[in-house]
Design an enzyme around this catalytic site. Structure first.
Site, short mmCIF file in Angstrom:
data_model
loop_
_atom_site.label_atom_id
_atom_site.label_comp_id
_atom_site.label_asym_id
_atom_site.label_seq_id
_atom_site.Cartn_x
_atom_site.Cartn_y
_atom_site.Cartn_z
N TYR A 134 6.90 6.81 13.13
CA TYR A 134 7.33 6.32 11.81
C TYR A 134 6.72 7.17 10.71
CZ TYR A 134 8.12 2.85 8.07
OH TYR A 134 8.50 2.21 6.92
N SER A 151 8.12 5.45 2.26
CA SER A 151 7.11 4.43 2.56
C SER A 151 5.79 4.95 2.01
CB SER A 151 6.99 4.26 4.07
OG SER A 151 5.81 3.54 4.41
C1 BGC Z 1 6.19 -0.49 6.96
C2 BGC Z 1 5.57 -1.86 7.08
C3 BGC Z 1 4.16 -1.86 6.52
C4 BGC Z 1 4.12 -1.25 5.15
C5 BGC Z 1 2.72 -1.14 4.59
C6 BGC Z 1 6.05 -0.01 5.54
O1 BGC Z 1 6.60 1.27 5.44
O2 BGC Z 1 7.54 -0.55 7.33
O3 BGC Z 1 5.57 -2.24 8.43
O4 BGC Z 1 3.69 -3.18 6.43
O5 BGC Z 1 4.69 0.03 5.19
O6 BGC Z 1 1.81 -0.66 5.51
#
Ligand code: BGC
Length: 256
Positions: free
Chosen positions: A157, A144
């Site tokens: 996360y 991410s």
């Molecule tokens: C998350 C999303 C978020 C995006 C950008 C992703 O890794 O799962 O919830 O909108 O990152 O911030």
């Protein structure tokens, strides 16, 4: 066809980014194993419907990626039914929004269990097969933008994704002599079920788009394009890298 007859396992592939990658890989000639989580008839139906619609052979495989026994059984099934494993896309991921001060152990362990331990155990089991096969392979983690940038309310996360960044770089070093390349794709805001609450709230959506220089949410296909490249022979000399697919979001441009 850039992935002809390659066998690819994609975790968390019954919806969102994983489903987009599975479909593209199949269109590129790969034999695809579409993983979905247990206890969700909706995910099972989606995965089974998807594999039936593909032209190339494909199977739907159930496993909770945070459980080693289920993961090892899944890898064994892929090898038995599709012959081998060349590409492993570690995509399964969850997020739980909760302020740091309120986050419970159960929430922390669940997010780290699926995102980090799941990526560890699936990629390890797949890599063991690739080493046995002896002719290289591809591990791709879907991390991410939050492997790098903060996301208030999502400490568990972010911790999982930041850890995946370091795991990827280490694993790349250890597997290089086996000609297994290891890379991350770091998506930004992609229009998938994980972002349902933002996509359905006009103010939140406008705010989110204003942080993206390209001015739109990404699509699973935007991510799949990079996954096809990294999985293909074209990326034979690419390892230990993160590829951002974020419309420029990580640059955090200051607009005033
Ligand atoms: C998350 C999303 C978020 C995006 C950008 C992703 O890794 O799962 O919830 O909108 O990152 O911030």
């Amino acid at each position: 066809m850039r992935l002809k007859n390659k066998v690819a396992l994609i975790t968390g592939a019954s919806s969102g980014i994983g489903a987009g990658i599975a479909e593209r890989f199949s269109n590129e000639g790969a034999l695809v194993a579409v993983n979905y989580r247990p206890d969700s008839p909706r995910d099972r139906d989606a995965a089974e419907l998807a594999v039936k619609s593909y032209k190339a052979s494909a199977i739907a495989v159930e496993a909770d990626v945070s459980k080693r026994d289920q993961v090892e059984a899944m890898i064994a099934r892929v090898v038995k039914e599709l012959g081998r494993i060349d590409i492993c896309i570690n995509n399964a991921g969850i997020e739980i929004k909760h302020d740091f001060l309120e986050t419970t152990d159960a929430e922390w362990n669940r997010v780290l269990g699926v995102n980090l331990y799941g990526s560890f155990v699936v990629s390890q089991a797949a890599a063991r097969e690739m080493v046995k096969q002896g002719d290289g392979g591809r591990l791709i983690y879907i991390s991410s933008v939050h492997e790098d940038i903060p996301f208030p309310g999502f400490t568990s996360y972010c911790a999982s994704k930041g850890a995946i960044r370091m795991m990827m770089r280490n694993v790349a070093m250890e597997l290089a002599t086996h000609r297994i390349t290891v890379n991350n794709i770091a998506p930004g805001a992609i229009a998938t079920p994980i972002n349902k609450s933002v996509l359905e709230n006009p103010t939140a959506f406008r705010n989110a788009v204003s942080e993206i220089p390209l001015g739109r949410f990404g699509t699973p296909d935007d991510v799949a394009s990079v996954a096809v490249f990294l999985a293909s022979d074209d990326a034979a000399y690419v390892t230990a890298s993160t590829y951002y697919v974020d419309g420029g979001m990580t640059q955090q441009v200051t607009l005033y």
